[in-house]
Write a protein that holds these residues in place. Sequence first.
Motif: not given
Length: 179
Positions: A9-16, A56-57, A61-63, A72-79
């Motif tokens: 989560r931390l790595v993928v989120g930070a990259l996004f 960008g948002v 935002g998803g990241g 988390t499901p919303l984050a995944a949907a955006l990504i």
Amino acid sequence: MDFGLLVLRLVVGALFIGHGTQKLFGWFDGHGVEGTGGFMESLGYRPGKRFAVLGGVAEAGGGLLLFLGLLTPLAAALIIAMMINAIFAVHVENGAWAQNNGYEYPLVLAVAAGAIALSGGGAAALDGMFGLKLGGMFGFLGIVVGIIGGVVAANMRHPEEEAAAEEAEAEEGEGRQAA
């Protein structure tokens, strides 16, 4: 297992977050809204700046949501939506492998986001700390929404208009040279 989810989560989120802020603010050697908007126009998204901001948002935002393990499901949907769109708009014609600018990397990121959503983000996610149980079916729903969103976004582009405009411009230039 929860520690592994936290790291992912931390790595993928930070990259996004980074990818999104490249588009929005030009951070991390990005091109900002102006440059990204031009690129989006070249892909057939009009108006390009609007799509650059939207992308960008969605990425930042998803990241951020993924990084925090919040909704988390919303984050995944955006990504997932962003990666499905990127696959169709930029990478699919190059085949699978990243060294050929193929779809390998965005596919891996989309699958990672989906796996995190299915798991509910893990024990260290804010979802769990707030008592939200958003894995399982909610995670699956996030994946489905992301896939649909990505396919819809990819179908909003009109690259044929760009090609027609370039062709008309070239013909106009030839006409001026002949005169």
